[in-house]
Scaffold this active site. Structure first.
Site, PDB file in Angstrom:
ATOM      1  N   PRO A   1      20.902  50.102 -61.638  1.00  0.00           N
ATOM      2  CA  PRO A   1      21.187  48.940 -60.786  1.00  0.00           C
ATOM      3  C   PRO A   1      21.858  47.821 -61.570  1.00  0.00           C
ATOM      4  O   PRO A   1      21.555  47.595 -62.743  1.00  0.00           O
ATOM      5  CB  PRO A   1      19.801  48.526 -60.279  1.00  0.00           C
ATOM      6  CG  PRO A   1      18.982  49.778 -60.343  1.00  0.00           C
ATOM      7  CD  PRO A   1      19.473  50.485 -61.576  1.00  0.00           C
ATOM      8  N   ALA A   2      22.768  47.106 -60.920  1.00  0.00           N
ATOM      9  CA  ALA A   2      23.495  46.026 -61.582  1.00  0.00           C
ATOM     10  C   ALA A   2      22.631  44.807 -61.833  1.00  0.00           C
ATOM     11  O   ALA A   2      22.982  43.940 -62.633  1.00  0.00           O
ATOM     12  CB  ALA A   2      24.705  45.631 -60.743  1.00  0.00           C
ATOM     13  N   LEU A   3      21.498  44.719 -61.167  1.00  0.00           N
ATOM     14  CA  LEU A   3      20.577  43.603 -61.336  1.00  0.00           C
ATOM     15  C   LEU A   3      19.159  44.146 -61.397  1.00  0.00           C
ATOM     16  O   LEU A   3      18.784  45.010 -60.595  1.00  0.00           O
ATOM     17  CB  LEU A   3      20.708  42.615 -60.172  1.00  0.00           C
ATOM     18  CG  LEU A   3      19.919  41.309 -60.304  1.00  0.00           C
ATOM     19  CD1 LEU A   3      20.602  40.362 -61.288  1.00  0.00           C
ATOM     20  CD2 LEU A   3      19.781  40.621 -58.947  1.00  0.00           C
ATOM     21  N   GLY A   4      18.390  43.653 -62.346  1.00  0.00           N
ATOM     22  CA  GLY A   4      17.021  44.117 -62.482  1.00  0.00           C
ATOM     23  C   GLY A   4      16.036  42.965 -62.549  1.00  0.00           C
ATOM     24  O   GLY A   4      16.387  41.806 -62.331  1.00  0.00           O
TER      25      GLY A   4
ATOM     26  N   GLY B   1      12.983  41.333 -65.062  1.00  0.00           N
ATOM     27  CA  GLY B   1      12.341  41.324 -66.354  1.00  0.00           C
ATOM     28  C   GLY B   1      10.974  40.676 -66.315  1.00  0.00           C
ATOM     29  O   GLY B   1      10.683  39.855 -65.440  1.00  0.00           O
TER      30      GLY B   1
ATOM     31  N   ASP C   1      12.266  45.921 -66.230  1.00  0.00           N
ATOM     32  CA  ASP C   1      12.423  45.930 -67.680  1.00  0.00           C
ATOM     33  C   ASP C   1      11.212  45.286 -68.339  1.00  0.00           C
ATOM     34  O   ASP C   1      10.897  44.123 -68.076  1.00  0.00           O
ATOM     35  CB  ASP C   1      13.692  45.163 -68.054  1.00  0.00           C
ATOM     36  CG  ASP C   1      13.879  45.047 -69.556  1.00  0.00           C
ATOM     37  OD1 ASP C   1      14.558  45.921 -70.137  1.00  0.00           O
ATOM     38  OD2 ASP C   1      13.346  44.080 -70.155  1.00  0.00           O
TER      39      ASP C   1
ATOM     40  N   TYR D   1       5.709  42.901 -75.087  1.00  0.00           N
ATOM     41  CA  TYR D   1       5.344  41.942 -74.041  1.00  0.00           C
ATOM     42  C   TYR D   1       3.870  42.024 -73.674  1.00  0.00           C
ATOM     43  O   TYR D   1       3.346  41.131 -73.016  1.00  0.00           O
ATOM     44  CB  TYR D   1       6.162  42.177 -72.772  1.00  0.00           C
ATOM     45  CG  TYR D   1       7.657  42.033 -72.910  1.00  0.00           C
ATOM     46  CD1 TYR D   1       8.241  41.496 -74.057  1.00  0.00           C
ATOM     47  CD2 TYR D   1       8.503  42.450 -71.882  1.00  0.00           C
ATOM     48  CE1 TYR D   1       9.614  41.380 -74.174  1.00  0.00           C
ATOM     49  CE2 TYR D   1       9.879  42.337 -71.990  1.00  0.00           C
ATOM     50  CZ  TYR D   1      10.428  41.813 -73.141  1.00  0.00           C
ATOM     51  OH  TYR D   1      11.793  41.705 -73.241  1.00  0.00           O
TER      52      TYR D   1
ATOM     53  N   LYS E   1      10.659  49.073 -74.340  1.00  0.00           N
ATOM     54  CA  LYS E   1      11.268  48.928 -75.658  1.00  0.00           C
ATOM     55  C   LYS E   1      10.267  49.224 -76.775  1.00  0.00           C
ATOM     56  O   LYS E   1       9.068  48.964 -76.629  1.00  0.00           O
ATOM     57  CB  LYS E   1      11.809  47.503 -75.831  1.00  0.00           C
ATOM     58  CG  LYS E   1      12.708  47.021 -74.700  1.00  0.00           C
ATOM     59  CD  LYS E   1      13.135  45.582 -74.897  1.00  0.00           C
ATOM     60  CE  LYS E   1      13.772  45.005 -73.653  1.00  0.00           C
ATOM     61  NZ  LYS E   1      12.782  44.716 -72.592  1.00  0.00           N
TER      62      LYS E   1
ATOM     63  N   HIS F   1      13.963  47.440 -79.712  1.00  0.00           N
ATOM     64  CA  HIS F   1      13.856  46.048 -79.275  1.00  0.00           C
ATOM     65  C   HIS F   1      14.699  45.096 -80.120  1.00  0.00           C
ATOM     66  O   HIS F   1      15.198  44.081 -79.618  1.00  0.00           O
ATOM     67  CB  HIS F   1      12.386  45.609 -79.329  1.00  0.00           C
ATOM     68  CG  HIS F   1      12.068  44.454 -78.445  1.00  0.00           C
ATOM     69  ND1 HIS F   1      10.871  44.341 -77.784  1.00  0.00           N
ATOM     70  CD2 HIS F   1      12.770  43.361 -78.095  1.00  0.00           C
ATOM     71  CE1 HIS F   1      10.858  43.229 -77.063  1.00  0.00           C
ATOM     72  NE2 HIS F   1      12.009  42.614 -77.248  1.00  0.00           N
TER      73      HIS F   1
END
Length: 289
Positions: free
Chosen positions: A17-20, A22, A47, A52, A77, A110
């Site tokens: 997808p062009a946009l995700g 986070g 993502d 995290y 990551k 990462h």
């Protein structure tokens, strides 16, 4: 979401997808609801990262969402503490377990580790093994500069599908984006609306692109928020952006960018805002803990 989510094609023909969405700096206690809200609003690229410390909460949201796994694109990551071949494989299994998944769509290094680039290469070779085994659909890196990318390409066999770097109107990194494009590597933007200029220590010294007169004028023209204008800029440049938020209203707004387009002169006006000043940590100074 208004409009259809466009897809980008990675160098191994995998669609992303062009946009995700986070989840950096999303507190674990709020991450599950935030991801559930994102999925309900049409996001399909999620993502996260081992560093995290919210992979478990992301996995909980995925399992409770009712969205078919085949329709999701999940990325996480590998942190530098686990660089090296065998340690990277173990860390991958741990991330997969925390997410409750049996494969990943994208697995990324990462950071580069300039102080031990041999370990960085060994970690990437582990990612190659995972890719060859079909346990991950695509592999890549984050925060690599052109020299590090060139060395990685010379010492490994699989060209990274993605290089996730800091990109926003005030720090657009055109040289790295050009290198990525020429090498067949997709540029993915973290902090795409310049959040790092607001939350990082000493960020008060940096300007906020959300308040730039060029951005706010375009927002008024198109009846959109400044964040929506910036995210539209990313999409039209072919950059995959992954904004984050834990606020339901903003989560919904950030994906509502597919019902308008910026003109070529407007894109150029935003490009001209680049200051060359990085917000947040310098990847060259990252070390193991």
């Amino acid at each position: 979401m208004t409009g259809i989510m466009p897809m980008l094609t990675l160098n191994n023909q995998t669609a992303i997808p062009a946009l995700g969405f986070g989840v950096y700096r999303s507190p674990p206690a709020r991450t599950t609801v935030a991801v559930e809200t994102a999925l309900a609003n049409g996001y399909r690229l999620i993502d996260t990262a081992a560093a995290y410390q919210n992979e478990v909460e992301v996995g909980s949201a995925l399992s409770q969402s009712g969205v078919d796994r085949a329709g999701l694109f999940i990325a996480t990551k590998l942190w530098v503490d686990d660089y090296g071949y065998d340690s990277a494989l173990r860390a991958f299994d741990a991330s997969l377990g925390r997410l409750g998944l049996d494969y990943l769509d994208l697995y990324l290094l990462h950071q580069p580790l300039p102080s031990d680039f041999d370990a960085t290469v060994a970690a990437y070779q582990a990612l190659q093994t995972l890719y060859e085994q079909g346990r991950v659909r695509a592999i890549g890196v984050c925060n690599f500069d052109t020299g590090e990318l060139a060395e990685l390409l010379a010492r490994t066999d699989v060209v990274p599908a993605v290089n996730q770097i800091q990109v926003h109107p005030y720090f657009s990194q055109p040289d790295i984006r050009t290198f990525n494009l020429e090498a067949g590597i997709l540029t993915e933007a973290w902090s795409p609306i310049g959040g790092v200029n607001r939350y990082w220590p000493n960020s008060g010294e940096l300007k906020d692109p959300l308040h730039d007169p060029v951005i706010t004028a375009l927002a008024a023209k198109y009846h959109k928020t400044p964040a929506q204008v910036i995210l539209r800029w990313h999409v039209q440049l072919g950059i995959c952006a992954i904004p984050k938020s834990v606020t339901p209203k903003r989560i919904a707004e950030n994906i509502d960018i597919f019902d308008f387009s910026l003109t070529a002169p407007e894109l150029s006006d935003i490009n001209a805002l680049d200051t060359g000043i990085r917000g947040g940590p310098n990847p060259q100074e990252i070390t193991r803990s």
